[in-house]
Design an enzyme around this catalytic site. Structure first.
Site, PDB file in Angstrom:
ATOM      1  N   HIS A 308       0.801  -1.153   0.075  1.00 42.99           N
ATOM      2  CA  HIS A 308      -0.049   0.055   0.035  1.00 42.99           C
ATOM      3  C   HIS A 308       0.903   1.173   0.089  1.00 42.99           C
ATOM      4  O   HIS A 308       2.124   1.284   0.619  1.00 42.99           O
ATOM      5  CB  HIS A 308      -1.068   0.118   1.307  1.00 42.99           C
ATOM      6  CG  HIS A 308      -2.094   0.860   0.976  1.00 42.99           C
ATOM      7  ND1 HIS A 308      -1.841   2.251   1.470  1.00 42.99           N
ATOM      8  CD2 HIS A 308      -3.310   0.763   0.904  1.00 42.99           C
ATOM      9  CE1 HIS A 308      -3.122   2.876   1.130  1.00 42.99           C
ATOM     10  NE2 HIS A 308      -4.097   2.062   0.811  1.00 42.99           N
ATOM     11  N   ASP A 365      -7.996  -5.499   0.134  1.00 41.20           N
ATOM     12  CA  ASP A 365      -8.509  -6.266  -0.806  1.00 41.20           C
ATOM     13  C   ASP A 365      -8.113  -7.678  -0.702  1.00 41.20           C
ATOM     14  O   ASP A 365      -8.682  -8.567  -1.575  1.00 41.20           O
ATOM     15  CB  ASP A 365      -8.153  -5.716  -2.389  1.00 41.20           C
ATOM     16  CG  ASP A 365      -8.370  -4.614  -2.584  1.00 41.20           C
ATOM     17  OD1 ASP A 365      -9.666  -4.208  -2.698  1.00 41.20           O
ATOM     18  OD2 ASP A 365      -7.847  -3.746  -3.242  1.00 41.20           O
TER      19      ASP A 365
HETATM   20  N1  ACO Z   1       4.037  -7.587  -4.719  1.00 38.10           N
HETATM   21  C1  ACO Z   1       5.557  -7.727  -4.790  1.00 38.10           C
HETATM   22  N2  ACO Z   1       6.319  -6.559  -4.749  1.00 38.10           N
HETATM   23  C2  ACO Z   1       5.940  -5.316  -4.372  1.00 38.10           C
HETATM   24  C3  ACO Z   1       4.189  -5.217  -4.253  1.00 38.10           C
HETATM   25  C4  ACO Z   1       3.479  -6.616  -4.360  1.00 38.10           C
HETATM   26  N3  ACO Z   1       2.150  -6.643  -4.352  1.00 38.10           N
HETATM   27  N4  ACO Z   1       3.833  -3.902  -3.943  1.00 38.10           N
HETATM   28  C5  ACO Z   1       5.008  -3.638  -4.012  1.00 38.10           C
HETATM   29  N5  ACO Z   1       5.871  -4.112  -4.248  1.00 38.10           N
HETATM   30  C6  ACO Z   1       7.540  -3.774  -4.454  1.00 38.10           C
HETATM   31  C7  ACO Z   1       7.964  -2.938  -5.811  1.00 38.10           C
HETATM   32  O1  ACO Z   1       8.102  -3.753  -6.770  1.00 38.10           O
HETATM   33  C8  ACO Z   1       9.149  -2.258  -5.252  1.00 38.10           C
HETATM   34  O2  ACO Z   1      10.150  -2.944  -5.028  1.00 38.10           O
HETATM   35  P1  ACO Z   1      11.566  -2.246  -5.245  1.00 38.10           P
HETATM   36  O3  ACO Z   1      11.734  -1.200  -4.218  1.00 38.10           O
HETATM   37  O4  ACO Z   1      12.706  -3.334  -5.313  1.00 38.10           O
HETATM   38  O5  ACO Z   1      11.410  -1.512  -6.601  1.00 38.10           O
HETATM   39  C9  ACO Z   1       8.557  -1.701  -3.564  1.00 38.10           C
HETATM   40  O6  ACO Z   1       7.734  -2.817  -3.078  1.00 38.10           O
HETATM   41  C10 ACO Z   1       7.624  -0.438  -3.409  1.00 38.10           C
HETATM   42  O7  ACO Z   1       6.672  -0.435  -4.378  1.00 38.10           O
HETATM   43  P2  ACO Z   1       6.056   0.768  -5.187  1.00 38.10           P
HETATM   44  O8  ACO Z   1       5.398   0.275  -6.528  1.00 38.10           O
HETATM   45  O9  ACO Z   1       7.010   1.771  -5.249  1.00 38.10           O
HETATM   46  O10 ACO Z   1       4.749   1.193  -4.092  1.00 38.10           O
HETATM   47  P3  ACO Z   1       3.598   2.152  -4.365  1.00 38.10           P
HETATM   48  O11 ACO Z   1       3.380   2.872  -3.159  1.00 38.10           O
HETATM   49  O12 ACO Z   1       3.998   2.912  -5.664  1.00 38.10           O
HETATM   50  O13 ACO Z   1       2.506   1.215  -4.670  1.00 38.10           O
HETATM   51  C11 ACO Z   1       0.870  -0.392  -4.535  1.00 38.10           C
HETATM   52  C12 ACO Z   1       1.480   0.689  -3.824  1.00 38.10           C
HETATM   53  C13 ACO Z   1       0.375   0.130  -5.742  1.00 38.10           C
HETATM   54  C14 ACO Z   1      -0.495  -0.581  -3.780  1.00 38.10           C
HETATM   55  C15 ACO Z   1       1.671  -1.697  -4.696  1.00 38.10           C
HETATM   56  O14 ACO Z   1       1.910  -2.188  -3.414  1.00 38.10           O
HETATM   57  C16 ACO Z   1       0.916  -2.798  -5.482  1.00 38.10           C
HETATM   58  O15 ACO Z   1       0.890  -2.911  -6.899  1.00 38.10           O
HETATM   59  N6  ACO Z   1       0.160  -3.760  -4.725  1.00 38.10           N
HETATM   60  C17 ACO Z   1      -0.486  -4.904  -5.404  1.00 38.10           C
HETATM   61  C18 ACO Z   1      -2.047  -4.217  -5.877  1.00 38.10           C
HETATM   62  C19 ACO Z   1      -2.669  -3.986  -5.054  1.00 38.10           C
HETATM   63  O16 ACO Z   1      -3.001  -4.918  -3.845  1.00 38.10           O
HETATM   64  N7  ACO Z   1      -3.425  -2.914  -5.024  1.00 38.10           N
HETATM   65  C20 ACO Z   1      -4.401  -2.431  -3.992  1.00 38.10           C
HETATM   66  C21 ACO Z   1      -3.934  -1.170  -3.153  1.00 38.10           C
HETATM   67  S1  ACO Z   1      -5.139  -0.922  -1.754  1.00 38.10           S
HETATM   68  C22 ACO Z   1      -6.392  -0.155  -2.612  1.00 38.10           C
HETATM   69  O17 ACO Z   1      -6.258   0.674  -3.551  1.00 38.10           O
HETATM   70  C23 ACO Z   1      -7.640  -0.260  -2.139  1.00 38.10           C
END
Ligand code: ACO
Length: 431
Positions: A308, A365
Site C-alpha cells: 500500500h 483487498d
Molecule cells: N508484490 C510484490 N512486490 C511489491 C508489491 C506487491 N504487491 N507491492 C510493492 N512491491 C515492491 C515494488 O516492486 C517495489 O520494489 P523495489 O523497491 O524493489 O522496486 C517496492 O515494493 C515499492 O513498491 P512501489 O510500487 O514503489 O509502491 P507504491 O506505493 O507505488 O505502490 C501499490 C503501492 C500500488 C498498492 C503496490 O503495493 C501494489 O501494486 N500492490 C498490489 C496491488 C494492490 O493490492 N492494490 C490495492 C491497493 S489498496 C487499494 O487501492 C484499495
C-alpha cells in the site's frame, strides 16, 4: 509566531510557512515557491504532496490507524451501519436517531430508476465489463437529472445529489449484474428493506423467486461496505476532486473516480486477488512459486492484495476482514479452499525478507473477495462492490472541496524533458 523553515536556493533564503494538521502532521506550504524562486517541486505519484486540507479521514500508515471524522474504523465496523457511516462522512457528525431515520427513509424512497434510464442497460453487450458499464451509467445520470448536474450546486442541491446517488447506486450495480452476467429481468427496489438487504434483493431475487435474506450475509456485506467507505486522498478520491475542481458536476466527478478505481493497482485489485488465489489453487497450491515470481525483478507479477502506498504496517481494514472471514464462512456453511491458500500465502510473505524490508502487508483487498464470493457475488463484480462502498467518501470529499474557498482548479506542473526548439520539416523533405 507562525512556524517557517528556511530553504536556501542559489544563495538566496526563502522562508517557507509550515502548516500543521490536528494530528500534528506538518507540511511545507510551497504555494509561493515557484513564483518567488522559479523552482518547482518534483513528486511523481504525489507520495509527498498534500493537495488539500481535509477534515474527513485521518490515517497514519506507519502505525495502522484509520479514523473517519475522528472515529476509529474498528468502532464503526463493529457498531455502525453503512448508511450511518455515510452520513458521518458526508455531514461530519454521527446523526441523531431522527436524522438517521429520515436519511434512511429518503434514500429508500429514491431507489427506483427512470424508465428510459433503465432501458440503457439493455444496450450493453452481455459479458461487458461491469465497471465499464458502471462508469457510463453514473455519468448518464447527468442526462436524466439535468437539474442536479450543476457546476455550482446550492447546499440543498448537494444534499439532494448525495441522496440520489446513494439511493440509486445499489439499483444500478445490481442491474449491471442482471444485464451483463445473468441476462435476467430486473426486480424493483423494496422500500421496506434496509439498504444492504435491498441491494441483495435487487441482485438475487427474480420475478419468480424472492431471495431469502440471511442476517449473516447482510451483516458481512454491511461491514465490507463500511470498510470501503473512505480512505482520504487515494487515487480515485483524488480523481473525483481533480475532475470536480474544474466545476464539473458530481456525476461526472464520480464517474471519473470509478474509472480510476477500476485499475488493478487500486479497486480492481480485489478481482485480481481472487484470480491469483484461484490460479495458485489450480497450480496445486504452489505458494512459494508465486511468492518467488512476485519477488523477481524481471517479472511484472505482484502479489495482489499486498502493499500500500500509505500503510507500512498491517492495513487496519484487512485486520478486521481477516478476523471475520473465517467466522462468516462458517456461519454461511461455506468451505472455500482459497481461504487456506490466502492464510498460507500471507504467512509465507510476512516471513520473507523481501516483504519485510519493503513493509508489504495485506491490504483491504486481500480477504474481501473471499467474503464476496461466499455471498455469491461473481469475481468481476468485486470492483463494483468497492465503488458502491466508496461512494459516500467520494461525495464527502467533493462536498468538502466545493465548500473550501481555497479550492483552485487542479493543475500540476511538469519538468519538460523533450526536444528543444527545432524547425518544422515539410513532409517531402523528411527521411
Ligand atoms: N508484490 C510484490 N512486490 C511489491 C508489491 C506487491 N504487491 N507491492 C510493492 N512491491 C515492491 C515494488 O516492486 C517495489 O520494489 P523495489 O523497491 O524493489 O522496486 C517496492 O515494493 C515499492 O513498491 P512501489 O510500487 O514503489 O509502491 P507504491 O506505493 O507505488 O505502490 C501499490 C503501492 C500500488 C498498492 C503496490 O503495493 C501494489 O501494486 N500492490 C498490489 C496491488 C494492490 O493490492 N492494490 C490495492 C491497493 S489498496 C487499494 O487501492 C484499495
Amino acid at each position: 509566531m507562525p512556524e517557517t523553515v528556511t530553504l536556501k536556493l542559489k544563495e538566496k533564503n526563502f522562508e517557507i510557512p509550515v502548516i500543521s494538521g490536528t494530528e500534528n502532521e506538518k507540511a511545507l506550504d510551497i504555494r509561493k515557491l515557484r513564483q518567488e524562486s522559479s523552482y518547482l517541486t518534483y513528486d511523481p505519484g504525489y507520495g509527498n504532496t498534500g493537495a488539500c486540507t481535509s477534515a474527513v479521514t485521518y490515517l497514519d500508515g506507519e502505525i495502522g490507524i484509520l479514523r473517519h471524522r475522528g472515529i476509529p474504523i474498528e468502532q464503526l465496523a463493529e457498531k455502525s451501519s453503512f448508511l450511518e457511516t455515510s452520513y458521518l462522512l458526508i455531514y461530519g457528525d454521527l446523526p441523531t436517531k431522527s436524522q438517521l431515520e429520515k436519511f434512511k427513509k429518503t434514500i429508500a424512497k429514491q431507489a427506483d430508476l427512470n424508465k428510459d434510464f433503465k432501458n440503457l442497460f439493455a444496450s450493453y453487450p452481455k459479458f461487458a465489463s461491469p465497471m465499464a458499464v458502471l462508469v457510463a451509467m453514473v455519468s448518464s445520470l447527468a442526462a436524466y437529472y439535468p437539474d442536479l448536474a450543476k457546476s455550482n450546486p446550492s447546499k440543498e442541491d448537494v444534499d439532494e445529489l448525495a441522496i440520489q446517488l446513494l439511493s440509486k447506486m445499489p439499483t444500478i450495480c445490481a442491474y449491471i449484474y442482471k444485464t451483463t452476467l445473468k441476462n435476467e429481468s430486473f426486480v424493483e427496489p423494496r422500500k421496506d428493506l434496509d439498504y444492504v438487504s435491498n441491494f441483495l434483493h435487487l441482485m438475487f431475487s427474480s420475478k419468480k423467486k424472492e431471495y431469502p435474506l440471511n442476517q449473516e450475509v447482510v451483516e458481512a456485506l454491511e461491514t465490507l461496505l463500511i470498510l470501503h467507505a473512505d480512505h482520504e486522498q487515494n487515487c480515485s478520491t483524488s480523481t473525483v476532486r481533480m475532475v470536480g475542481s474544474s466545476w464539473a458536476d458530481l456525476f461526472a466527478s464520480i464517474s471519473g473516480g470509478i474509472c480510476a478505481l477500476s485499475g488493478p493497482l487500486h479497486g480492481g485489485a480485489n478481482q485480481e486477488v481472487m484470480e491469483m488465489l484461484e490460479a495458485i489453487h489450480a497450480d496445486g497450491g504452489n505458494i512459494k512459486k508465486y511468492v518467488s515470481k512476485a519477488k523477481d525483478p524481471k517479472s511484472d507479477f505482484r502479489l495482489m492484495g499486498f502493499g500500500h502506498r500509505v500503510y507500512k504496517n498491517y492495513d487496519p481494514r484487512a485486520k478486521i476482514i481477516k478476523r471475520r472471514v473465517d467466522d462468516v464462512l462458517k456461519k454461511l456453511g461455506v468451505q472455500d479452499p482459497l481461504l487456506e491458500i490466502a492464510w498460507a500465502l500471507e504467512k509465507v510473505a510476512l516471513e520473507d525478507s523481501y516483504f519485510i524490508e519493503r513493509k508489504l502487508y495485506p491490504n483491504v483487498d486481500f480477504y474481501s473477495g473471499i467474503i464476496y464470493k461466499a455471498i455469491g457475488i461473481p469475481t468481476n463484480m468485486f470492483p463494483v462492490m468497492f465503488a458502491m462502498g466508496r461512494l459516500p467518501g467520494w461525495i464527502a470529499h467533493w462536498k468538502e472541496m466545493k465548500e473550501n474557498p481555497e479550492t483552485k482548479i487542479g493543475r500540476p506542473r511538469q519538468i519538460y524533458v523533450g526536444k528543444n526548439q527545432r524547425d518544422y520539416i515539410p513532409l517531402d523533405q523528411r527521411t
